[in-house]
Design a protein around this motif. Structure first.
Motif, PDB file in Angstrom:
ATOM      1  N   PHE A 179       0.842  -1.196   0.000  1.00  0.00           N
ATOM      2  CA  PHE A 179       0.000   0.000   0.000  1.00  0.00           C
ATOM      3  C   PHE A 179       0.878   1.246   0.000  1.00  0.00           C
ATOM      4  O   PHE A 179       1.812   1.363   0.801  1.00  0.00           O
ATOM      5  CB  PHE A 179      -0.927  -0.008   1.207  1.00  0.00           C
ATOM      6  N   GLY A 180       0.553   2.158  -0.913  1.00  0.00           N
ATOM      7  CA  GLY A 180       1.309   3.400  -1.020  1.00  0.00           C
ATOM      8  C   GLY A 180       0.382   4.592  -1.165  1.00  0.00           C
ATOM      9  O   GLY A 180      -0.742   4.467  -1.678  1.00  0.00           O
ATOM     10  N   ARG A 181       0.852   5.726  -0.719  1.00  0.00           N
ATOM     11  CA  ARG A 181       0.054   6.950  -0.819  1.00  0.00           C
ATOM     12  C   ARG A 181       0.163   7.541  -2.209  1.00  0.00           C
ATOM     13  O   ARG A 181       1.255   7.787  -2.721  1.00  0.00           O
ATOM     14  CB  ARG A 181       0.531   7.954   0.235  1.00  0.00           C
ATOM     15  N   THR A 182      -0.999   7.748  -2.828  1.00  0.00           N
ATOM     16  CA  THR A 182      -1.038   8.347  -4.167  1.00  0.00           C
ATOM     17  C   THR A 182      -1.749   9.696  -4.160  1.00  0.00           C
ATOM     18  O   THR A 182      -1.856  10.348  -5.198  1.00  0.00           O
ATOM     19  CB  THR A 182      -1.743   7.402  -5.159  1.00  0.00           C
ATOM     20  N   ALA A 183      -2.238  10.103  -2.996  1.00  0.00           N
ATOM     21  CA  ALA A 183      -2.878  11.417  -2.838  1.00  0.00           C
ATOM     22  C   ALA A 183      -2.825  11.783  -1.371  1.00  0.00           C
ATOM     23  O   ALA A 183      -2.634  10.928  -0.502  1.00  0.00           O
ATOM     24  CB  ALA A 183      -4.326  11.383  -3.322  1.00  0.00           C
ATOM     25  N   ALA A 184      -2.992  13.068  -1.090  1.00  0.00           N
ATOM     26  CA  ALA A 184      -2.985  13.512   0.307  1.00  0.00           C
ATOM     27  C   ALA A 184      -4.179  12.930   1.046  1.00  0.00           C
ATOM     28  O   ALA A 184      -5.260  12.750   0.480  1.00  0.00           O
ATOM     29  CB  ALA A 184      -3.029  15.041   0.361  1.00  0.00           C
ATOM     30  N   ARG A 185      -3.977  12.627   2.324  1.00  0.00           N
ATOM     31  CA  ARG A 185      -5.062  12.095   3.139  1.00  0.00           C
ATOM     32  C   ARG A 185      -6.073  13.196   3.431  1.00  0.00           C
ATOM     33  O   ARG A 185      -5.716  14.318   3.807  1.00  0.00           O
ATOM     34  CB  ARG A 185      -4.514  11.531   4.448  1.00  0.00           C
ATOM     35  N   ALA A 186      -7.337  12.875   3.237  1.00  0.00           N
ATOM     36  CA  ALA A 186      -8.417  13.817   3.521  1.00  0.00           C
ATOM     37  C   ALA A 186      -9.547  13.064   4.202  1.00  0.00           C
ATOM     38  O   ALA A 186      -9.598  11.831   4.183  1.00  0.00           O
ATOM     39  CB  ALA A 186      -8.913  14.465   2.234  1.00  0.00           C
ATOM     40  N   ARG A 187     -10.451  13.787   4.822  1.00  0.00           N
ATOM     41  CA  ARG A 187     -11.565  13.164   5.522  1.00  0.00           C
ATOM     42  C   ARG A 187     -12.400  12.331   4.537  1.00  0.00           C
ATOM     43  O   ARG A 187     -12.885  12.836   3.526  1.00  0.00           O
ATOM     44  CB  ARG A 187     -12.445  14.228   6.162  1.00  0.00           C
ATOM     45  N   GLY A 188     -12.517  11.046   4.828  1.00  0.00           N
ATOM     46  CA  GLY A 188     -13.275  10.160   3.960  1.00  0.00           C
ATOM     47  C   GLY A 188     -12.508   9.682   2.742  1.00  0.00           C
ATOM     48  O   GLY A 188     -13.043   8.924   1.924  1.00  0.00           O
TER      49      GLY A 188
END
Length: 394
Positions: A179-188
């Motif tokens: 698992f990798g981050r492909t976008a900034a974390r946001a609510r939901g």
């Protein structure tokens, strides 16, 4: 086993097929051959390739996978009946079975494209390819959405950078669900994506940094690895871009039932070993188990065992029926079985007395192996949080 059949009648009996599964796994795990492999793993602390090869031949590495991909095609209830018997004899060997089935295998079978399933699942079923599940990081454990490993798209490739920790059997695996981050974390919107990465020494940028020196569960490995500009193709995405949390969360929900049954299996073994030893060992003129306070502790453990097993069965039945409430029941089962595993093994350790100080005693081994069950794949505190949140929203 049917918790509630179509006619509205309660039936807690295993089906004939489930009894056959139970007996076949029990016979396999009780065999001299498996006992030898368990003993070897406890000594050399290495992954049991011979055991896994034999388990593959018996259909145990892809129990719920569609037969078109080499699996046995069993239902959730059938598989957890088998899981209890694996765990009864060996917690680490049962963990190896679990990772191949309910984590890596299930994720690919559920979210994979036809090409991905055809490429990986038959080899996993045959024991020619082992899988692992890599979400946890040095700074992302229970808060599974907070991973910092990132993936960036360049033309038709994805480039991954980051570090994964506490990844079971990564040292043996040829395919990892990463698992990798492909976008900034946001609510939901956690902003993560799942990738199928063919890990190993031949993959440029992949480094197996560490195999943990464990104090228990010898026979499964626990690893840390790094991804340094690791490049994968577009077709390595598992599921949809940006929806990695769905892959992670749904896989954990499914696997939680298997971990719960692992707890049931080792707790049952601990209770049985305590009764067996306590029936022979005498204090103050009578067997230990005939002292009322000891008998009462064993009785309470028996009640907890039956209760936990029923929760596991209910969760698996709900999953098979497509009931979304299985998620909450699975958390209840994981909490109950995890706590029981630790308490029952502690009881065994206590009533074996001075023998428990020996690392070779069964009481010591069970105590060490069971201690981590309330922690991994969602700690007890996380399960309580899930249950409480569900209660309060209703």
């Amino acid at each position: 086993m049917y918790i509630l059949n179509r006619g509205g009648k309660m039936d807690f009996a295993l089906t004939e097929d489930q009894r056959l599964i139970q007996e076949s796994v029990r016979d396999f795990m009780q065999s001299k051959e498996v006992a030898t492999w368990i003993k070897k793993a406890e000594t050399d602390k290495e992954f049991p390739h011979e055991f896994m090869k034999r388990a593959a031949g018996l259909g145990y590495l892809a129990m719920t996978i569609d037969p078109k991909y080499g699996g046995a095609g069993l239902g959730p209830l059938d598989a957890i009946v088998a899981m209890e018997e694996f765990a009864y004899r060996s917690v680490p060997f049962s963990l190896n079975i679990l990772v191949q089935n309910s984590l890596a295998g299930h994720a690919i079978a559920t979210f994979g494209t036809e090409e991905q399933k055809t490429k990986y699942l038959p080899k996993m079923a045959a024991g020619e390819l082992f899988g692992c599940f890599a979400n946890t990081e040095p700074d992302a454990g229970s808060d599974a959405k907070s991973i910092i490993t990132h993936a960036k798209k360049y033309a038709d490739k994805w480039v991954l950078n980051g570090k994964k920790r506490f990844c079971t059997n990564a040292s043996e695996a040829g395919i990892a669900v990463v698992f990798g981050r492909t976008a900034a974390r946001a609510r939901g919107a956690p902003g993560t994506t799942a990738f199928l990465v063919e890990i190993g020494s031949e993959l440029p940028g992949f480094s197996l940094d560490k195999k943990e020196e464990k104090v228990a569960q010898y026979g499964s490995t626990l690893c840390e690895f790094s991804l340094d500009d690791v490049m994968v193709a577009e077709d390595a995405v598992l599921g949809q871009v940006g929806r990695g949390w769905e892959v992670c969360d749904k896989t954990f929900r499914h696997s939680r039932i298997w971990i719960a049954m692992q707890g049931v299996g080792v707790a049952r073994r601990a209770i049985d070993e305590t009764i067996a030893y306590g029936s022979l060992r005498k204090t103050f003129g009578k067997p230990i188990v005939e002292h009322q306070h000891v008998a009462f502790e064993l009785a309470k453990a028996r009640v907890a065992l039956e209760s936990a097993r029923l929760l596991v069965f209910k969760a698996a039945w709900q999953e098979a029926e497509g009931d979304s409430e299985f998620v909450i029941t699975a958390s209840m089962a994981k909490y109950a079985a995890g706590e029981l595993a630790e308490k029952a093994s502690c009881l065994c350790y206590r009533y074996f007395g001075g023998l428990s100080i020996s690392s070779e005693s069964i009481s010591s081994k069970l105590h060490r192996d069971a201690a981590i069950i309330p922690v991994y794949e969602g700690a007890s505190e996380i399960q309580l949080a899930i249950i409480a949140k569900d209660m309060l929203k209703k």
